[in-house]
Structures are given as structure tokens and as C-alpha cells.
Motif scaffolding. Structure first.
Motif, PDB file in Angstrom:
ATOM      1  N   ILE A 134       0.819  -1.218   0.000  1.00 52.76           N
ATOM      2  CA  ILE A 134       0.000   0.000   0.000  1.00 52.76           C
ATOM      3  C   ILE A 134       0.851   1.265   0.000  1.00 52.76           C
ATOM      4  CG2 ILE A 134      -1.661   1.329   1.390  1.00 52.76           C
ATOM      5  CD1 ILE A 134      -3.023  -1.275   2.073  1.00 52.76           C
ATOM      6  N   GLU A 135       2.005   1.212   0.603  1.00 53.68           N
ATOM      7  CA  GLU A 135       2.950   2.342   0.591  1.00 53.68           C
ATOM      8  C   GLU A 135       2.419   3.579   1.327  1.00 53.68           C
ATOM      9  OE1 GLU A 135       3.905   3.267  -3.475  1.00 53.68           O
ATOM     10  OE2 GLU A 135       5.097   1.465  -3.756  1.00 53.68           O
ATOM     11  N   ALA A 136       1.631   3.395   2.380  1.00 52.71           N
ATOM     12  CA  ALA A 136       1.150   4.536   3.153  1.00 52.71           C
ATOM     13  C   ALA A 136       2.334   5.258   3.799  1.00 52.71           C
ATOM     14  CB  ALA A 136       0.174   4.066   4.222  1.00 52.71           C
ATOM     15  N   LYS A 137       2.351   6.569   3.700  1.00 50.95           N
ATOM     16  CA  LYS A 137       3.477   7.347   4.214  1.00 50.95           C
ATOM     17  C   LYS A 137       3.626   7.221   5.721  1.00 50.95           C
ATOM     18  CE  LYS A 137       3.537  10.768   0.483  1.00 50.95           C
ATOM     19  NZ  LYS A 137       3.399  12.206   0.112  1.00 50.95           N
ATOM     20  N   TYR A 138       2.514   6.973   6.413  1.00 47.36           N
ATOM     21  CA  TYR A 138       2.582   6.878   7.872  1.00 47.36           C
ATOM     22  C   TYR A 138       2.992   5.484   8.353  1.00 47.36           C
ATOM     23  CZ  TYR A 138      -2.115   4.911   7.194  1.00 47.36           C
ATOM     24  OH  TYR A 138      -3.183   4.151   6.769  1.00 47.36           O
ATOM     25  N   ALA A 139       3.036   4.509   7.464  1.00 43.62           N
ATOM     26  CA  ALA A 139       3.286   3.122   7.866  1.00 43.62           C
ATOM     27  C   ALA A 139       4.743   2.902   8.268  1.00 43.62           C
ATOM     28  CB  ALA A 139       2.909   2.173   6.741  1.00 43.62           C
ATOM     29  N   ARG A 140       4.934   2.228   9.402  1.00 42.54           N
ATOM     30  CA  ARG A 140       6.262   1.879   9.891  1.00 42.54           C
ATOM     31  C   ARG A 140       6.247   0.427  10.349  1.00 42.54           C
ATOM     32  NH1 ARG A 140       6.637   6.028   7.841  1.00 42.54           N
ATOM     33  NH2 ARG A 140       7.615   7.972   8.516  1.00 42.54           N
ATOM     34  N   PRO A 141       7.309  -0.325  10.101  1.00 39.30           N
ATOM     35  CA  PRO A 141       7.348  -1.716  10.595  1.00 39.30           C
ATOM     36  C   PRO A 141       7.558  -1.730  12.104  1.00 39.30           C
ATOM     37  CG  PRO A 141       9.447  -1.123   9.568  1.00 39.30           C
ATOM     38  CD  PRO A 141       8.523   0.043   9.338  1.00 39.30           C
ATOM     39  N   PRO A 142       7.108  -2.785  12.792  1.00 36.20           N
ATOM     40  CA  PRO A 142       7.355  -2.899  14.241  1.00 36.20           C
ATOM     41  C   PRO A 142       8.847  -2.830  14.539  1.00 36.20           C
ATOM     42  CG  PRO A 142       5.771  -4.554  13.507  1.00 36.20           C
ATOM     43  CD  PRO A 142       6.323  -3.923  12.271  1.00 36.20           C
ATOM     44  N   GLN A 143       9.223  -2.054  15.544  1.00 36.05           N
ATOM     45  CA  GLN A 143      10.638  -1.867  15.873  1.00 36.05           C
ATOM     46  C   GLN A 143      11.326  -3.179  16.210  1.00 36.05           C
ATOM     47  OE1 GLN A 143      10.923   1.077  18.976  1.00 36.05           O
ATOM     48  NE2 GLN A 143      10.618   2.796  17.576  1.00 36.05           N
ATOM     49  N   ALA A 144      10.599  -4.088  16.842  1.00 34.49           N
ATOM     50  CA  ALA A 144      11.209  -5.356  17.274  1.00 34.49           C
ATOM     51  C   ALA A 144      11.707  -6.198  16.109  1.00 34.49           C
ATOM     52  CB  ALA A 144      10.199  -6.149  18.100  1.00 34.49           C
ATOM     53  N   LEU A 145      11.188  -5.958  14.914  1.00 43.59           N
ATOM     54  CA  LEU A 145      11.577  -6.774  13.762  1.00 43.59           C
ATOM     55  C   LEU A 145      12.813  -6.248  13.055  1.00 43.59           C
ATOM     56  CD1 LEU A 145       8.068  -7.555  12.206  1.00 43.59           C
ATOM     57  CD2 LEU A 145       9.450  -8.964  13.750  1.00 43.59           C
ATOM     58  N   LEU A 161      13.294  -3.966  10.769  1.00 41.57           N
ATOM     59  CA  LEU A 161      13.148  -3.783   9.337  1.00 41.57           C
ATOM     60  C   LEU A 161      13.315  -2.304   9.001  1.00 41.57           C
ATOM     61  CD1 LEU A 161       9.962  -5.993   8.713  1.00 41.57           C
ATOM     62  CD2 LEU A 161      12.360  -6.686   8.558  1.00 41.57           C
ATOM     63  N   TYR A 162      13.897  -1.996   7.862  1.00 44.16           N
ATOM     64  CA  TYR A 162      14.111  -0.600   7.517  1.00 44.16           C
ATOM     65  C   TYR A 162      12.907   0.020   6.815  1.00 44.16           C
ATOM     66  CZ  TYR A 162      15.079  -2.274   2.732  1.00 44.16           C
ATOM     67  OH  TYR A 162      14.981  -2.860   1.496  1.00 44.16           O
ATOM     68  N   SER A 163      11.961  -0.813   6.349  1.00 36.94           N
ATOM     69  CA  SER A 163      10.815  -0.310   5.603  1.00 36.94           C
ATOM     70  C   SER A 163       9.718  -1.353   5.605  1.00 36.94           C
ATOM     71  CB  SER A 163      11.218   0.013   4.154  1.00 36.94           C
ATOM     72  OG  SER A 163      10.083   0.184   3.318  1.00 36.94           O
ATOM     73  N   VAL A 164       8.445  -0.922   5.468  1.00 36.37           N
ATOM     74  CA  VAL A 164       7.353  -1.878   5.354  1.00 36.37           C
ATOM     75  C   VAL A 164       7.417  -2.632   4.024  1.00 36.37           C
ATOM     76  CG1 VAL A 164       5.751  -0.686   6.895  1.00 36.37           C
ATOM     77  CG2 VAL A 164       5.816  -0.054   4.470  1.00 36.37           C
ATOM     78  N   ARG A 165       8.190  -2.125   3.084  1.00 34.57           N
ATOM     79  CA  ARG A 165       8.356  -2.829   1.808  1.00 34.57           C
ATOM     80  C   ARG A 165       9.268  -4.053   1.938  1.00 34.57           C
ATOM     81  NH1 ARG A 165       5.443  -1.860  -2.821  1.00 34.57           N
ATOM     82  NH2 ARG A 165       7.272  -1.820  -4.193  1.00 34.57           N
ATOM     83  N   GLN A 166       9.994  -4.126   3.051  1.00 34.09           N
ATOM     84  CA  GLN A 166      10.882  -5.256   3.291  1.00 34.09           C
ATOM     85  C   GLN A 166      10.054  -6.413   3.847  1.00 34.09           C
ATOM     86  OE1 GLN A 166      13.978  -4.367   6.080  1.00 34.09           O
ATOM     87  NE2 GLN A 166      15.316  -6.007   5.382  1.00 34.09           N
ATOM     88  N   ARG A 167      10.047  -7.518   3.162  1.00 34.62           N
ATOM     89  CA  ARG A 167       9.206  -8.649   3.540  1.00 34.62           C
ATOM     90  C   ARG A 167       9.857  -9.515   4.620  1.00 34.62           C
ATOM     91  NH1 ARG A 167       8.140  -9.077  -2.407  1.00 34.62           N
ATOM     92  NH2 ARG A 167       5.887  -8.921  -2.759  1.00 34.62           N
ATOM     93  N   ILE A 168       8.999 -10.037   5.501  1.00 33.83           N
ATOM     94  CA  ILE A 168       9.447 -11.025   6.475  1.00 33.83           C
ATOM     95  C   ILE A 168       8.301 -12.008   6.716  1.00 33.83           C
ATOM     96  CG2 ILE A 168       8.795  -9.563   8.444  1.00 33.83           C
ATOM     97  CD1 ILE A 168      11.080 -10.890  10.009  1.00 33.83           C
ATOM     98  N   TYR A 169       8.626 -13.295   6.738  1.00 39.10           N
ATOM     99  CA  TYR A 169       7.623 -14.328   6.992  1.00 39.10           C
ATOM    100  C   TYR A 169       7.443 -14.481   8.498  1.00 39.10           C
ATOM    101  CZ  TYR A 169       5.427 -18.953   7.134  1.00 39.10           C
ATOM    102  OH  TYR A 169       4.580 -20.010   7.386  1.00 39.10           O
ATOM    103  N   ARG A 170       6.202 -14.298   8.989  1.00 38.30           N
ATOM    104  CA  ARG A 170       5.944 -14.332  10.424  1.00 38.30           C
ATOM    105  C   ARG A 170       5.129 -15.558  10.841  1.00 38.30           C
ATOM    106  NH1 ARG A 170       4.577  -9.154  13.636  1.00 38.30           N
ATOM    107  NH2 ARG A 170       5.803 -10.405  15.093  1.00 38.30           N
ATOM    108  N   LYS A 206      13.548 -10.680   2.828  1.00 41.26           N
ATOM    109  CA  LYS A 206      13.702 -10.272   1.448  1.00 41.26           C
ATOM    110  C   LYS A 206      13.483  -8.770   1.308  1.00 41.26           C
ATOM    111  CE  LYS A 206      14.449 -14.271  -0.568  1.00 41.26           C
ATOM    112  NZ  LYS A 206      15.618 -14.601  -1.373  1.00 41.26           N
ATOM    113  N   ASN A 207      14.352  -8.123   0.531  1.00 36.68           N
ATOM    114  CA  ASN A 207      14.208  -6.692   0.313  1.00 36.68           C
ATOM    115  C   ASN A 207      13.058  -6.413  -0.653  1.00 36.68           C
ATOM    116  OD1 ASN A 207      16.450  -6.306   1.864  1.00 36.68           O
ATOM    117  ND2 ASN A 207      17.853  -6.258   0.140  1.00 36.68           N
ATOM    118  N   GLY A 208      12.362  -5.294  -0.415  1.00 40.13           N
ATOM    119  CA  GLY A 208      11.343  -4.841  -1.352  1.00 40.13           C
ATOM    120  C   GLY A 208      11.934  -3.791  -2.242  1.00 40.13           C
ATOM    121  N   ASN A 209      11.339  -3.628  -3.438  1.00 38.93           N
ATOM    122  CA  ASN A 209      11.882  -2.620  -4.352  1.00 38.93           C
ATOM    123  C   ASN A 209      11.298  -1.257  -4.060  1.00 38.93           C
ATOM    124  OD1 ASN A 209       9.295  -3.174  -5.204  1.00 38.93           O
ATOM    125  ND2 ASN A 209       9.804  -3.223  -7.378  1.00 38.93           N
TER     126      ASN A 209
END
Length: 355
Positions: free
Chosen positions: A257-268, A270-279, A352-355
């Protein structure tokens, strides 16, 4: 088999029995449940919503959000206008905050005795997902719900709407914005002949394996790490008597979705929500094969949701297609499958990195 194995089986059985008190009562005859016309069509609704928006906006800062009187109107083809007296209140957590969204999500409470012969017949509670900061987010999140509908019936129905908001107090300017209506969880359960389950701390391994793996792989595909089964965070559980399934919702923090306000959980970390992680947890090869085959089956339909979509910006379409390409490349590569979807000793799988 060892005594510890049998003790484990007994423990699981007792645990499942204990869940019965945390489920919603099933309709007397779920095969005859009628759900009304609202989600049977895909065309966009044109709605007018009138209430005291000046007071409603202030409710966002209250500990409890009260219902307020409102009028919901729409025009029926060949049958004229319909006006329903309803109640409305602000809802949500993150998106309710004025610091995150200029316009909050709403909950519509429609009296069931007054909605007969209308598009809202048999509805009661409906979530209205509003534009927050950017109307593009509406289309983007709506399409994520449509994607998941392609994979399984254990998914929330959604319908686009163009809503004109009128302030009965006359203090706010009338504005027209895109939104979408989201199916109530009670109707989700009825439609799937199930009961809603509200108990927390249920581990993923007790959820039907194909259902849970589908959820986890889907969340990975869209780049969403903002969910949890044990805490029922953006997850609903359905009790189908002999097994439990999981249903995801609220996808605005996902990378797709690329929402500007979106941030990944700090505990993970991740540098961006575009960066994928299997949970999810690790499943057998046969389960993964069944799930991946389902994703491959609907691939053309998923891509069709985005390709040449006039409601989306062309650059976003291109980025999204590339993002989906990465996912399908991963599930078509045995080495990548092992790296991404295998969790060992509680450690995180390859990110995995997102583009």
C-alpha cells in the motif's frame, strides 16, 4: 509412542474444549442464513452521510467514543432516494488519532428493523474505511481485500463507496471522498457457517494448517508484519466445529500500500514496510505446495486487479507488479522457499528486500 506424546494430545484436546466458552452462538440453521444484497455487487455506491461532524471529530480524543445520530442516504435506480436514520461513531486505534489521519474511520450502526428493501437490508454494524490522508490508500487497501477474496471464502467482503460528508452543525465544509464498507465479523462467520472466536493466546499450530499458512504467506506477499494470532491483532478466528481458521484484516501498514505513515514494528528491525518477512510457522512440504498452488491459480486475477486500473497511478501499478513478481519468483524457487518459509529454533527466516 511415548507417554509425553499422549500427554500432549490430551493437553491439546482439553485446550480445544476450553475454547467453547469463547465462541459466538451459531445461528439455528446456518444453511438458511440470508445476508442481504450489500456485498453481492461490485459497483461503487454513492452515499450521503450527515451528522454533527464537528462533535464527531472531537470524539477521537475521548477514552470512549459515543454513538451520534446520523442520516445515511443513497439513490435507488428507478425507485428514488432512500434515507435511513442511523448512529455513527469514530473507531480504530492508529487511524483514529488526529496525528495520524485527518479523517477517522467510522462505524455505522444501522437499525435492522428500518433497513428493509434497501441495499443495507439485514446489515447492522458496518465499518467504513475512510480516506485518512490520501484517497489512493482507499483503492490500494480495497484491492488487498479483493486479492484475499480470490484465495479463500474465509475473508472479509468489501465494497467501494463515494461518500459525501455533510456537517449538520454547519461548521465544516461538505466534502466528498472515496471509502469502502467492510463486512461485519458476525456476517463473516455466518457466511462461512462458523462461530466467531475471541480467545487470545491461541498458538498458530492449533489453527487449520492450510488456513494459517495461507494467511502467513499472504501477509508475506503484501509485505505486512502488523499482525498476530495470539494477540488477535488484525486477525479474526472462526470456529468451524472441527477446526479453527484465521482471517486477516487491516492492511494499511503493508508494503504493497505504501502509506506514508506506515512503519514496521521496531522489534523486527526492518528498515521499511516494503521489506518482507515471513511471520508464520514452518509447515510441511505438502501444505506449502497446496498453498503455493492456490496462489499460482489466482495469479492472473491478482495481476488483473492492478493492470490498467484507472483508479491507480501508473507508477504505483508498475511498482506493485514488480513487488508481486518478487513474491512469485520466491515461491517458484525451492531454495528461496526453504530460506524464507523455514523457521528454526525460533529464529527469523531470511528477510527479502522490497523494491
Amino acid at each position: 509412542m511415548t507417554h509425553s506424546f499422549y500427554r500432549s494430545l490430551i493437553a491439546v484436546a482439553l485446550f480445544l474444549i476450553s475454547l467453547q466458552g469463547f465462541t459466538q452462538k451459531e445461528p439455528k440453521d446456518s444453511t438458511k442464513v440470508k445476508l442481504g444484497p450489500l456485498f453481492k455487487k461490485e459497483d461503487m455506491l454513492e452515499l450521503n452521510l450527515t451528522t454533527n461532524f464537528s462533535s464527531l471529530m472531537k470524539d477521537r480524543k475521548n477514552a470512549k467514543q459515543p454513538y451520534r445520530w446520523a442520516k445515511l442516504e443513497y439513490n435507488r435506480k428507478k425507485k428514488g432516494e432512500v434515507a435511513l436514520n442511523i448512529r455513527v461513531k469514530v473507531r480504530g486505534n492508529f487511524r483514529r488519532s488526529p496525528s495520524n489521519c485527518t479523517f477517522p474511520p467510522l462505524l455505522l450502526n444501522i437499525p435492522s428493523k428500518k433497513d428493509k428493501n434497501t441495499i443495507f437490508e439485514r446489515q447492522n454494524l458496518l465499518k467504513l474505511v475512510t480516506h485518512c490522508q490520501n484517497e489512493e490508500y482507499i483503492f490500494q487497501e480495497y484491492l488487498v481485500y479483493k486479492m484475499y477474496n480470490l484465495l479463500t471464502d474465509d475473508s472479509f467482503d468489501a465494497r467501494l463507496a463515494r461518500v459525501t460528508y455533510k456537517d449538520s452543525a454547519g461548521k465544516r465544509e461538505t466534502e466528498t471522498r472515496f471509502a469502502f464498507l467492510l463486512e461485519d465479523e458476525t456476517f463473516l462467520a455466518k457466511r462461512n457457517k462458523a462461530k466467531n472466536m475471541y480467545r487470545k493466546q491461541i498458538p498458530m499450530y492449533l489453527i487449520d494448517s492450510v488456513s494459517m499458512a495461507t494467511v502467513a504467506v499472504f501477509e508475506y506477499m503484501i509485505g505486512n508484519s502488523d499482525w498476530s494470532v495470539p494477540y488477535l491483532h488484525n486477525i479474526k478466528l472462526l470456529d468451524k466445529t472441527t477446526y479453527i481458521t484465521a482471517v486477516p484484516y487491516d492492511f494499511d501498514h503493508s508494503g504493497i500500500i505504501e502509506a506514508k505513515y506506515a512503519r514496521p514494528p521496531q522489534a523486527l528491525d526492518l528498515y521499511s514496510v516494503r521489506q518482507r518477512i515471513y511471520r508464520g510457522i514452518t509447515y510441511s512440504t505438502s501444505v506449502y505446495q497446496q498453498v503455493f498452488d492456490n496462489f499460482r491459480r489466482v495469479k492472473p486475477q491478482i495481476y488483473a486487479l492492478y493492470e490498467n486500473n484507472p483508479q491507480l497511478e501508473k507508477g504505483y501499478i508498475k511498482r506493485t507488479i514488480n513487488y508481486l513478481d518478487e513474491f512469485y519468483k520466491t515461491i517458484d524457487n525451492p531454495k528461496s522457499i526453504k530460506e524464507v518459509f523455514t523457521v528454526q529454533n525460533g529464529t527469523k527466516p531470511t528477510i527479502k528486500n522490497g523494491n
